[in-house]
Design a protein around this motif. Sequence first.
Motif, PDB file in Angstrom:
ATOM      1  N   THR A   1      -7.535  -0.848  -4.123  1.00  0.00           N
ATOM      2  CA  THR A   1      -7.655   0.579  -4.399  1.00  0.00           C
ATOM      3  C   THR A   1      -9.068   0.883  -4.889  1.00  0.00           C
ATOM      4  O   THR A   1      -9.583   0.226  -5.808  1.00  0.00           O
ATOM      5  CB  THR A   1      -6.617   1.060  -5.430  1.00  0.00           C
TER       6      THR A   1
ATOM      7  N   PRO B   1      -5.007  -2.026   2.741  1.00  0.00           N
ATOM      8  CA  PRO B   1      -3.998  -3.090   2.638  1.00  0.00           C
ATOM      9  C   PRO B   1      -4.638  -4.466   2.798  1.00  0.00           C
ATOM     10  O   PRO B   1      -5.430  -4.689   3.719  1.00  0.00           O
ATOM     11  CB  PRO B   1      -3.046  -2.789   3.806  1.00  0.00           C
TER      12      PRO B   1
ATOM     13  N   VAL C   1      -3.025  -4.720  -2.320  1.00  0.00           N
ATOM     14  CA  VAL C   1      -3.783  -3.584  -1.826  1.00  0.00           C
ATOM     15  C   VAL C   1      -5.044  -3.414  -2.668  1.00  0.00           C
ATOM     16  O   VAL C   1      -5.014  -3.571  -3.893  1.00  0.00           O
ATOM     17  CB  VAL C   1      -2.929  -2.292  -1.842  1.00  0.00           C
TER      18      VAL C   1
ATOM     19  N   LEU D   1      -7.156   3.541  -0.139  1.00  0.00           N
ATOM     20  CA  LEU D   1      -6.458   2.257  -0.122  1.00  0.00           C
ATOM     21  C   LEU D   1      -6.796   1.425   1.117  1.00  0.00           C
ATOM     22  O   LEU D   1      -6.968   1.964   2.210  1.00  0.00           O
ATOM     23  CB  LEU D   1      -4.946   2.482  -0.174  1.00  0.00           C
TER      24      LEU D   1
ATOM     25  N   TRP E   1       0.822  -1.217   0.000  1.00  0.00           N
ATOM     26  CA  TRP E   1       0.000   0.000   0.000  1.00  0.00           C
ATOM     27  C   TRP E   1       0.855   1.265   0.000  1.00  0.00           C
ATOM     28  O   TRP E   1       0.494   2.259  -0.629  1.00  0.00           O
ATOM     29  CB  TRP E   1      -0.962  -0.009   1.197  1.00  0.00           C
TER      30      TRP E   1
END
Length: 373
Positions: free
Chosen positions: A302, A294, A300, A292, A198
């Motif tokens: 998004t 994690p 990650v 974001l 991330w």
Amino acid sequence: MSTSEVEQLTARIAEVASHALRDATTMPPDVYTSESLLALELQRIFAAEWICVGRVEEISDSGDYFTIDVAGEPLIVVRSGGQVRVFPNVCRHKWGRLAEGSGNVGRIVCPYHAWTYSLDGELIRTRYMDGAEGFCPADHNLPEVRSAVWAGFIYVNLDDAAPPLEQCRAELQGRIGNYHMEDMRRICGAEEIWSTNWKLLVENFTDFYHVFHTHRDTIDRYTPTEMIDLQDGGAGYSFGTARVIKDAMPESPFEPHHPDLDASQREAFAMIGVFPAQMLALAPDRVFYMCLEPLGVDKVRTKWGVACYDHDIDAETANGIEALYQQLNGEDRPRVEGIQKGVRSRFAGQGRLSAYENMNWEFTRYLSRRLSG
């Protein structure tokens, strides 16, 4: 990785953060591969800070909802009447997940035993609980998770002792409040899972240095490196601006803008890292954003989107804007996923930063403050 190894890694981040920008380096490669460091980040950052989870337009009507995880906690974000509410996405009976994805509901019904909650989190129906002595539905309402809205974005905080969002955003609001992002409306976006850490995606989004080459076919056409104005960030954010060549990309107009923008803002865009994990590219007429989550040291989620002032934007213009940012992400993704592989190399070391990576340097300093001590 042991506790002592995590302490060593946070000490190395602090050492990097102690240098002035002219002497700055990247963080150590291990920062992007350590499972134990990620656990510390989830504890001290994602479970303690205001985390952006999306835009209010995603839940514009009563009963609209979407689900999200924050620091490993499954949550449901729902509009109840005119209010945004956030609840654990966990039934109070036997921990079933209440909802998946997004949609619209009149009530929240657990798919396991049909315990039913109102949109205010009140437990309003349970079947076959008559034999449970002393059972009181009011004792099993969904607890509300702290949430707040700033500039049209929805934030969640798992820490009841954290300062209010308004206080945390006050300084940034003073710099960009006249953009009135709350008046914008989301016109496109998506959720994607990228195979990278991330932090690398935060650094990539706020890195002016890579634009001249990685984005030479897109945004460098209207924001060449020579027009970048390096600026200092502030409490909880990094900041920079770049003047735009408005007629360089006819497929991406920069009108209409908000009338409150000053002359310089009407001719530039602002790049902002809202720590820890929200990024904004704020143009005169729109904002491109990422939030974001994690999912691991090398994964990650998004959630990106574009919002603009023009609520009656025609389909052709909207499609052109969406295509631009799809292309932009397509240029970035293989770079940051390749870097994630590169940080595991035995030959990976700490590189020197360019002055145009000052926002990465400020991000390192933020991480040091949150992870040390």
